[in-house]
Design a protein around this motif. Structure first.
Motif, PDB file in Angstrom:
ATOM      1  N   THR A  56      -8.720  16.991   6.333  1.00 22.18           N
ATOM      2  CA  THR A  56      -8.301  15.707   5.772  1.00 22.18           C
ATOM      3  C   THR A  56      -8.081  14.723   6.908  1.00 22.18           C
ATOM      4  O   THR A  56      -8.054  15.106   8.088  1.00 22.18           O
ATOM      5  N   VAL A  57      -7.940  13.449   6.564  1.00 26.18           N
ATOM      6  CA  VAL A  57      -7.688  12.403   7.558  1.00 26.18           C
ATOM      7  C   VAL A  57      -6.412  11.677   7.189  1.00 26.18           C
ATOM      8  O   VAL A  57      -5.867  11.835   6.087  1.00 26.18           O
ATOM      9  N   LEU A  58      -5.914  10.867   8.108  1.00 24.86           N
ATOM     10  CA  LEU A  58      -4.748  10.041   7.810  1.00 24.86           C
ATOM     11  C   LEU A  58      -5.076   9.068   6.682  1.00 24.86           C
ATOM     12  O   LEU A  58      -6.212   8.595   6.556  1.00 24.86           O
ATOM     13  N   ASN A  59      -4.091   8.787   5.863  1.00 25.94           N
ATOM     14  CA  ASN A  59      -4.279   7.811   4.798  1.00 25.94           C
ATOM     15  C   ASN A  59      -4.586   6.442   5.384  1.00 25.94           C
ATOM     16  O   ASN A  59      -4.139   6.109   6.493  1.00 25.94           O
ATOM     17  N   ARG A  60      -5.346   5.637   4.639  1.00 26.85           N
ATOM     18  CA  ARG A  60      -5.645   4.282   5.106  1.00 26.85           C
ATOM     19  C   ARG A  60      -4.346   3.512   5.318  1.00 26.85           C
ATOM     20  O   ARG A  60      -3.476   3.480   4.451  1.00 26.85           O
ATOM     21  N   GLY A  61      -4.221   2.917   6.489  1.00 25.23           N
ATOM     22  CA  GLY A  61      -3.019   2.165   6.824  1.00 25.23           C
ATOM     23  C   GLY A  61      -1.939   2.990   7.489  1.00 25.23           C
ATOM     24  O   GLY A  61      -0.914   2.436   7.917  1.00 25.23           O
ATOM     25  N   GLN A  62      -2.128   4.305   7.611  1.00 23.71           N
ATOM     26  CA  GLN A  62      -1.148   5.147   8.282  1.00 23.71           C
ATOM     27  C   GLN A  62      -1.424   5.156   9.777  1.00 23.71           C
ATOM     28  O   GLN A  62      -2.573   5.289  10.214  1.00 23.71           O
ATOM     29  N   ALA A  63      -0.379   5.015  10.553  1.00 32.16           N
ATOM     30  CA  ALA A  63      -0.482   5.083  12.014  1.00 32.16           C
ATOM     31  C   ALA A  63       0.398   6.219  12.513  1.00 32.16           C
ATOM     32  O   ALA A  63       1.515   6.414  12.024  1.00 32.16           O
ATOM     33  N   ALA A  64      -0.093   6.963  13.479  1.00 30.07           N
ATOM     34  CA  ALA A  64       0.656   8.074  14.060  1.00 30.07           C
ATOM     35  C   ALA A  64       0.550   7.988  15.579  1.00 30.07           C
ATOM     36  O   ALA A  64      -0.548   7.835  16.126  1.00 30.07           O
ATOM     37  N   VAL A  65       1.679   8.066  16.242  1.00 33.44           N
ATOM     38  CA  VAL A  65       1.750   8.049  17.703  1.00 33.44           C
ATOM     39  C   VAL A  65       2.453   9.321  18.142  1.00 33.44           C
ATOM     40  O   VAL A  65       3.482   9.702  17.570  1.00 33.44           O
ATOM     41  N   PRO A 262       1.864  -3.727   2.140  1.00 38.22           N
ATOM     42  CA  PRO A 262       2.623  -3.414   0.924  1.00 38.22           C
ATOM     43  C   PRO A 262       3.667  -4.462   0.567  1.00 38.22           C
ATOM     44  O   PRO A 262       4.097  -4.538  -0.588  1.00 38.22           O
ATOM     45  N   ARG A 263       4.099  -5.262   1.546  1.00 41.34           N
ATOM     46  CA  ARG A 263       5.138  -6.263   1.282  1.00 41.34           C
ATOM     47  C   ARG A 263       4.562  -7.645   0.996  1.00 41.34           C
ATOM     48  O   ARG A 263       5.314  -8.589   0.779  1.00 41.34           O
ATOM     49  N   LYS A 264       3.236  -7.781   1.011  1.00 34.37           N
ATOM     50  CA  LYS A 264       2.622  -9.083   0.773  1.00 34.37           C
ATOM     51  C   LYS A 264       2.500  -9.323  -0.726  1.00 34.37           C
ATOM     52  O   LYS A 264       1.745  -8.628  -1.409  1.00 34.37           O
ATOM     53  N   GLN A 265       3.215 -10.308  -1.249  1.00 29.74           N
ATOM     54  CA  GLN A 265       3.145 -10.593  -2.680  1.00 29.74           C
ATOM     55  C   GLN A 265       1.737 -11.009  -3.091  1.00 29.74           C
ATOM     56  O   GLN A 265       1.302 -10.746  -4.206  1.00 29.74           O
ATOM     57  N   ARG A 266       1.021 -11.675  -2.175  1.00 35.02           N
ATOM     58  CA  ARG A 266      -0.335 -12.097  -2.487  1.00 35.02           C
ATOM     59  C   ARG A 266      -1.236 -10.913  -2.791  1.00 35.02           C
ATOM     60  O   ARG A 266      -2.225 -11.035  -3.516  1.00 35.02           O
ATOM     61  N   LEU A 267      -0.893  -9.738  -2.241  1.00 38.63           N
ATOM     62  CA  LEU A 267      -1.728  -8.560  -2.421  1.00 38.63           C
ATOM     63  C   LEU A 267      -1.221  -7.653  -3.536  1.00 38.63           C
ATOM     64  O   LEU A 267      -1.648  -6.517  -3.662  1.00 38.63           O
ATOM     65  N   GLN A 268      -0.293  -8.151  -4.358  1.00 38.27           N
ATOM     66  CA  GLN A 268       0.278  -7.356  -5.432  1.00 38.27           C
ATOM     67  C   GLN A 268       0.059  -8.070  -6.764  1.00 38.27           C
ATOM     68  O   GLN A 268       0.939  -8.775  -7.254  1.00 38.27           O
ATOM     69  N   PHE A 593      -9.774  -4.686  11.403  1.00 42.48           N
ATOM     70  CA  PHE A 593      -9.398  -4.014  10.175  1.00 42.48           C
ATOM     71  C   PHE A 593      -7.967  -4.449   9.868  1.00 42.48           C
ATOM     72  O   PHE A 593      -7.021  -4.035  10.544  1.00 42.48           O
ATOM     73  N   TRP A 594      -7.825  -5.285   8.834  1.00 42.94           N
ATOM     74  CA  TRP A 594      -6.553  -5.934   8.547  1.00 42.94           C
ATOM     75  C   TRP A 594      -5.683  -5.067   7.653  1.00 42.94           C
ATOM     76  O   TRP A 594      -6.164  -4.420   6.720  1.00 42.94           O
ATOM     77  N   PHE A 595      -4.386  -5.084   7.950  1.00 39.01           N
ATOM     78  CA  PHE A 595      -3.365  -4.448   7.132  1.00 39.01           C
ATOM     79  C   PHE A 595      -2.252  -5.476   6.943  1.00 39.01           C
ATOM     80  O   PHE A 595      -1.244  -5.460   7.647  1.00 39.01           O
ATOM     81  N   GLY A 596      -2.494  -6.385   6.000  1.00 39.68           N
ATOM     82  CA  GLY A 596      -1.584  -7.513   5.869  1.00 39.68           C
ATOM     83  C   GLY A 596      -1.830  -8.498   6.997  1.00 39.68           C
ATOM     84  O   GLY A 596      -2.950  -8.968   7.210  1.00 39.68           O
ATOM     85  N   ILE A 618      -1.014  -8.289  16.665  1.00 40.98           N
ATOM     86  CA  ILE A 618       0.381  -8.300  16.241  1.00 40.98           C
ATOM     87  C   ILE A 618       0.847  -9.744  16.201  1.00 40.98           C
ATOM     88  O   ILE A 618       0.830 -10.429  17.235  1.00 40.98           O
ATOM     89  N   PRO A 619       1.240 -10.262  15.035  1.00 33.82           N
ATOM     90  CA  PRO A 619       1.724 -11.645  14.983  1.00 33.82           C
ATOM     91  C   PRO A 619       3.099 -11.769  15.638  1.00 33.82           C
ATOM     92  O   PRO A 619       4.001 -10.983  15.358  1.00 33.82           O
ATOM     93  N   LEU A 620       3.229 -12.748  16.503  1.00 37.68           N
ATOM     94  CA  LEU A 620       4.491 -12.988  17.206  1.00 37.68           C
ATOM     95  C   LEU A 620       5.229 -14.182  16.609  1.00 37.68           C
ATOM     96  O   LEU A 620       5.949 -14.890  17.307  1.00 37.68           O
TER      97      LEU A 620
END
Length: 680
Positions: A56-65, A262-268, A593-596, A618-620
């Protein structure tokens, strides 16, 4: 594998049997929570067990360090063949459904220069794994992957195919691998089994084709930490096989959702109620605090005057909210709203949503609102919003019809702006040059504070200047250091004046003149032609530059470009081809590859040499910013840091060049096209 190896595997699996029986008796009710595969990183940096990759692979949008202390090294670095306690930092991301991509940095000594003393290994490598789609997980999962993809030293290079199945709290995987250097793990058949008695605990046994291993993994329970963070760790408790036996290695890492999608209202999207029902609710609803045009007020006036009053109050509301170049007009049952967004600097679609919500306050006097977004005074996007809709979540506009040759506008009832149109806008951000895993150190850097001041002069005209001040550098970027010529220099980096024209709803062109790349005066043209939906774009970026001090150092940049944006995947790709600023010729592929409001970037360059890089956007600046009447100060909404490595050569020679592009700090794609995300 030999009979000895299979015996070791059987022994390792047998070790799990009593633990599984005892635990299952006491924790049977919790097993339902452990049915789905737990996507953790293995020691080498891909998702998996200890050494063995999972199917299996990481879910889309999941980051692991992850940090780990295990690395398998051959004698090329004067080590004995086998495992060694070295530093490893891995970052892996689910960039697409069924696709994960990652990078791994391995090193021994942090500061030792390998040309002066033995510094051991320093290696930067890439991993990719793809899970086969369309196979029901209740059947099995299948994945193929590559480790150290494209690297010429081949320290960790391997290719593998693995199949797996989840059986309640037990996950099994079997596969076959082929490494570049042998013998080592993933050299032939391999297999693994994991038992998860609790959602946060796993016990793993595997044979990685070289050794049998037994280990334990632990994960902080979901919800204990904010922002979806989870702490993960693994320990190799026992191993035996062809290499030195009874070693112990460990890893510690973080897993988190990348970005803020997940927190973007435009995407919900919210299902809208029937139009008639919403219209009746709006007409019968009592006046609310902050509603700019009440039904009580409009009922005492003619329909026409009520509409104009609504338009004026909507305009005043938008100006007070901080919007610029606001114009509103009432035309029958249609409310026209034009505005320029300098508040939602991360994503202008958030501004469209905000204005659409404000327009809903006009439901008593209008049936629809025609929204037009301006950039630098030029109409760019328009959207019609039915005011009877429950929520205008569906941001789906089109290119505005107004052009240089078609300037028809409504008769405005209100015009205003939050401060003058020429208001100075100051953008602050770091600027970084770095060398990662080089022969001179693990991480060398030169850091500057970048300050860009921009003025809007008239429609389509923009003047800007950028000044950098170096604030930090490592020794190798200092005077006399090997990276000195690639440092961040203190001085005026760019002074640009541009005039953009909208020749057609889908055709933009801009002419630039000024100082670029610190030492070059010149001018260039940038032109983009977009498809009707905006997903495709072709263009040119061409100019001529002369060095301010070195006569004869003239450069010509002549590039063609093609871009594609996929709104469903929120991914964009841009290909450049031709002659770059340093007059090297070839191609360059940029992808995001955008995530929000956050993005992962991949880049491939092939001119005089080949390079690949992995980076982060990363938006500052906040999602919604603020501004003063006569000044705006903000952070960079598009700060990008990337790590680059050279590929397909005998050695990964350090280089900061290749396929460089000179463009304004305010290119067409960023100023007018929402950083390339204006498509539907």
């Amino acid at each position: 594998m030999t009979s000895k190896h299979w015996t070791l595997v059987g022994g390792a699996v047998a070790c799990l049997t009593p633990v599984a029986v005892i635990t299952s008796l006491g924790l049977f009710s919790l097993q339902a929570q452990a049915q789905s595969p737990q996507r953790d990183l293995a020691f080498p940096g891909y998702s998996g067990f200890l050494n063995v990759p999972s199917a299996t692979v990481l879910n889309r949008g999941q980051a692991a360090v992850q940090w780990s202390d295990q690395a398998y090294i051959n004698t090329r670095y004067h080590y004995e063949d086998g495992y060694h306690h070295l530093n490893n930092v891995s970052g892996t991301f689910g960039i697409f459904p069924n696709v994960e991509l990652g990078g791994r940095l391995t090193w021994d000594k942090t500061h030792a220069g390998r040309f002066v003393e033995f510094g051991g290994i320093r290696d930067l490598s890439a991993n990719v794994k793809i899970q086969a789609p369309f196979i029901p997980e209740e059947w099995f999962t299948l994945a193929a992957g590559a480790q150290d993809l494209g690297g010429e030293t081949g320290d960790f290079e391997a290719f593998y195919l693995v199949a797996g199945r989840q059986l309640g709290p037990v996950e099994v995987a079997l596969g076959y691998g082929k490494p570049e250097a042998t013998p080592r793990y993933l050299d032939g058949a391999f297999g693994a089994v994991s038992y998860r008695p609790l959602p946060w605990l796993s016990i793993m046994a595997e044979h990685d084709s070289l050794d049998a291993r037994l280990g334990i993994g632990a994960t902080s329970p979901q919800g204990w930490l904010p922002y979806g963070l989870q702490v993960k760790g693994k320990v190799l408790a026992w191993d035996e096989g062809d290499t030195d036996n009874d070693r112990h290695f460990a890893s510690l890492g973080l897993s988190m959702p990348f970005g803020n999608a997940p927190r973007k209202q435009r995407l919900q999207p919210v299902p809208a109620a029937p139009a008639e029902e919403n219209a009746n609710k709006a007409q019968n609803a009592p006046p609310q605090a902050g509603q700019v045009a009440s039904t009580t007020e409009t009922s005492t006036k003619s329909t026409r005057e009520a509409g104009k009053q609504t338009a004026r109050q909507i305009g005043e509301h938008l100006v007070n909210a901080g919007y610029d170049r606001v114009r509103t007009a009432s035309d029958g049952d249609t409310l026209h709203i034009w505005w320029e967004n300098n508040l939602y600097n991360r994503d202008e679609r958030d501004s469209i949503l905000d204005v659409a919500r404000t327009a809903h306050n006009a439901v008593g006097s209008h049936q629809q609102a025609e929204l037009t977004l301006l950039n630098q005074g030029l109409p760019v996007l328009s959207q019609t919003v039915a005011l009877s809709e429950q929520q205008p979540y569906r941001i789906k506009g089109q290119f505005a019809e107004t052009t240089l040759f078609n300037s028809q506008q409504p008769e405005w009832d209100f015009e205003g702006s939050y401060g003058p149109s020429w208001k100075p806008r100051l953008t602050l951000s770091p600027s970084i040059s770095s060398g990662v895993a080089t022969e001179y150190g693990v991480w060398d850097a030169s850091v500057a504070l970048s300050s860009e001041l921009a003025f809007s002069l008239w429609p389509g005209a923009l003047a800007s200047a950028r000044y950098d001040a170096e604030i930090y550098q490592t020794d190798d970027f200092d005077k006399g250091g090997v990276f000195y010529n690639s440092r961040q220099r203190t001085g005026l980096v760019e002074a640009d004046i541009q005039q953009a024209f909208k020749l057609h709803p889908q055709l933009l062109t801009a002419f630039h003149a000024g100082r670029y790349a610190l030492d070059y005066n010149g001018g260039f043209n940038e032109t983009l032609l977009l498809s009707p939906g905006g997903r495709h774009a072709v263009g040119i970026l061409a100019g001529r530059f002369s060095h301010t001090n070195n006569r004869g150092d003239d450069r010509t940049q002549a590039l063609a470009q093609y871009s594609y944006y996929n709104p469903g995947l929120d991914a964009q790709f841009t290909v450049y081809g031709g002659q770059f600023f340093a007059e090297d010729e070839g191609i360059r592929l940029d992808s995001r590859f955008w995530f929000g409001d956050y993005a992962l970037t991949l880049q491939y360059k092939n001119t005089d040499a080949e390079f690949v890089s992995l980076g982060w956007v990363i938006p500052l600046t906040p999602t919604k910013g603020r501004q003063f009447k006569y000044l705006q100060i903000k952070g960079d909404a598009d700060f990008n840091y990337a790590v680059q490595t050279r590929i397909n050569e005998d050695a990964n020679t350090v280089s900061f060049g290749g396929a460089g592009i000179v463009n304004s700090s305010n290119p067409l794609r960023e100023v007018y096209l929402n950083r390339g995300r204006a498509a539907q």
